[in-house]
Design a protein around this motif. Structure first.
Motif, PDB file in Angstrom:
ATOM      1  N   VAL A 116     144.822  16.392  71.794  1.00 14.75           N
ATOM      2  CA  VAL A 116     144.484  16.990  70.502  1.00 14.75           C
ATOM      3  C   VAL A 116     143.038  17.476  70.507  1.00 14.75           C
ATOM      4  CG1 VAL A 116     144.343  16.593  68.010  1.00 14.75           C
ATOM      5  CG2 VAL A 116     146.185  15.524  69.344  1.00 14.75           C
ATOM      6  N   ALA A 117     142.146  16.703  71.112  1.00 18.88           N
ATOM      7  CA  ALA A 117     140.735  17.092  71.173  1.00 18.88           C
ATOM      8  C   ALA A 117     140.557  18.402  71.941  1.00 18.88           C
ATOM      9  CB  ALA A 117     139.921  15.979  71.828  1.00 18.88           C
ATOM     10  N   GLN A 118     141.262  18.546  73.061  1.00 23.29           N
ATOM     11  CA  GLN A 118     141.196  19.808  73.803  1.00 23.29           C
ATOM     12  C   GLN A 118     141.641  20.976  72.927  1.00 23.29           C
ATOM     13  OE1 GLN A 118     142.985  19.756  77.854  1.00 23.29           O
ATOM     14  NE2 GLN A 118     143.079  17.542  77.590  1.00 23.29           N
ATOM     15  N   GLN A 119     142.735  20.756  72.195  1.00 22.69           N
ATOM     16  CA  GLN A 119     143.276  21.840  71.377  1.00 22.69           C
ATOM     17  C   GLN A 119     142.335  22.187  70.226  1.00 22.69           C
ATOM     18  OE1 GLN A 119     146.181  23.551  72.170  1.00 22.69           O
ATOM     19  NE2 GLN A 119     145.402  24.958  70.609  1.00 22.69           N
ATOM     20  N   ILE A 120     141.673  21.181  69.657  1.00 21.15           N
ATOM     21  CA  ILE A 120     140.678  21.453  68.614  1.00 21.15           C
ATOM     22  C   ILE A 120     139.574  22.344  69.164  1.00 21.15           C
ATOM     23  CG2 ILE A 120     138.871  20.425  67.179  1.00 21.15           C
ATOM     24  CD1 ILE A 120     140.665  17.943  66.927  1.00 21.15           C
ATOM     25  N   ALA A 121     139.078  21.989  70.365  1.00 22.32           N
ATOM     26  CA  ALA A 121     137.984  22.750  70.956  1.00 22.32           C
ATOM     27  C   ALA A 121     138.394  24.174  71.295  1.00 22.32           C
ATOM     28  CB  ALA A 121     137.478  22.040  72.206  1.00 22.32           C
ATOM     29  N   LEU A 122     139.656  24.371  71.635  1.00 21.99           N
ATOM     30  CA  LEU A 122     140.151  25.714  71.929  1.00 21.99           C
ATOM     31  C   LEU A 122     140.405  26.512  70.653  1.00 21.99           C
ATOM     32  CD1 LEU A 122     142.601  24.762  74.796  1.00 21.99           C
ATOM     33  CD2 LEU A 122     140.610  26.242  75.052  1.00 21.99           C
ATOM     34  N   THR A 123     140.925  25.834  69.634  1.00 19.87           N
ATOM     35  CA  THR A 123     141.269  26.502  68.381  1.00 19.87           C
ATOM     36  C   THR A 123     140.041  26.799  67.531  1.00 19.87           C
ATOM     37  OG1 THR A 123     143.434  25.412  68.334  1.00 19.87           O
ATOM     38  CG2 THR A 123     142.599  26.261  66.240  1.00 19.87           C
ATOM     39  N   ARG A 124     139.112  25.845  67.477  1.00 20.93           N
ATOM     40  CA  ARG A 124     137.929  25.971  66.618  1.00 20.93           C
ATOM     41  C   ARG A 124     136.680  25.593  67.425  1.00 20.93           C
ATOM     42  NH1 ARG A 124     138.175  25.529  61.044  1.00 20.93           N
ATOM     43  NH2 ARG A 124     140.330  26.234  61.311  1.00 20.93           N
ATOM     44  N   PRO A 125     136.321  26.392  68.429  1.00 21.56           N
ATOM     45  CA  PRO A 125     135.212  26.012  69.325  1.00 21.56           C
ATOM     46  C   PRO A 125     133.884  25.827  68.612  1.00 21.56           C
ATOM     47  CG  PRO A 125     135.886  28.295  69.687  1.00 21.56           C
ATOM     48  CD  PRO A 125     136.928  27.682  68.817  1.00 21.56           C
ATOM     49  N   ALA A 126     133.640  26.537  67.521  1.00 18.01           N
ATOM     50  CA  ALA A 126     132.372  26.408  66.814  1.00 18.01           C
ATOM     51  C   ALA A 126     132.229  25.050  66.140  1.00 18.01           C
ATOM     52  CB  ALA A 126     132.240  27.518  65.775  1.00 18.01           C
TER      53      ALA A 126
END
Length: 290
Positions: A116-126
């Protein structure tokens, strides 16, 4: 003020824009006390607020605000647990936004939480300043489609015991057995009242569907990680039967600013076994130069 231990923190609730009431706990320096960037933790398969080792949270929290929470449908949070990592990531973002944490956060994801953390960083990198991935694997890696029968048998049955988890989270060496017993006493015995609600069978099913979908071999999914520009710390135990250390090295090799550390004589729960060392490593990583 910081309470004496994670095991003594009150359960709190916040309603997000998606209509979900999230259960969470919050420790460390308060806003205005030079708390820095908050660290948000994402939990493992079937885990709730009480499945974090208090010793780890207590070691992480003196220098920063640390927030644990139940994602949608898990433990004390409302709603139905989604069956995709992508949806879990959107729900986690909604939780962070509901707390109004002032811009960026650091994120530590453990096992399913690391997906989930990887996907957060990909979806909302800022949103993500720095990323810690514990017992993790990249989406689409060959061989990750589901867990070995003995692993899912230990942690995936309707009724599981602390002993079942210990067989996956700790090695059978004398040091591993000792560490497992100590962690079990902290996790299952330190908090006697106001414990979090248990995760449901529906949550288990949805989360395992998400894990299996994440593990469908797809080389194009691996290439996504080259988009991550924030510093990333990848960590695992050298004997993790659930997510093999091979995937930690693969993951770190796909991310431009990643570093990796493998902890000795440790399995899936390496961060509980080596909580002092791991917390020091995380502290140094979060406070280090970009």
């Amino acid at each position: 003020m910081t309470l004496s231990s994670y095991s003594a923190l009150p359960n709190q609730r916040v309603t997000a824009a998606n209509g979900i009431d999230y259960a969470y706990r919050d420790t460390g320096p308060a806003d205005g006390d030079d708390a820095g960037v908050p660290l948000v933790l994402l939990q493992h398969f079937r885990g709730n607020l009480d499945n974090w080792d208090p010793a780890l949270i207590d070691a992480l929290s003196p220098a920063r605000r640390v927030i644990t929470f139940d994602n949608t449908g898990v433990g004390g949070s409302s709603g139905m647990t989604p069956n995709t990592v992508e949806r879990m990531a959107y729900d986690a973002i909604a939780f962070v936004e509901a707390l109004d944490l002032g811009g960026q956060v650091d994120v530590l994801g453990f096992s399913l939480g690391s997906f989930v953390a990887q996907q957060i960083a990909l979806t909302r990198p800022a949103l993500v300043r720095r990323l810690v991935l514990a017992s993790s694997a990249p989406q689409g890696a060959a061989g990750m489609h589901g867990w070995a029968p003995e692993v899912i048998g230990a942690i995936g049955e309707p009724e599981t015991s602390p002993e079942d988890y210990l067989s996956v989270f700790f090695t059978p060496s004398p040091a591993g057995l000792q560490a497992g017993g100590q962690a079990a006493r902290r996790i299952y015995g330190a908090r006697g009242e106001d414990r979090d609600a248990a995760t449901s069978w529906a949550t288990r099913q949805a989360q395992y569907d998400a894990v299996c979908t994440w593990g469908i071999p797809d080389h194009t999914k691996l290439q996504r990680l080259g988009c991550l520009t924030m510093p990333v710390f990848v960590a695992n135990g050298d004997s993790d039967p659930m997510i093999l250390p091979h995937y930690s090295h693969l993951l770190a090799g796909l991310i431009p600013q990643a570093r990796v550390k493998i902890y000795p004589d440790a399995a899936h729960g390496f961060l509980f076994q080596h909580h002092t060392e791991f917390a020091a490593d995380v502290d140094a990583f979060l406070g280090g130069p970009r």
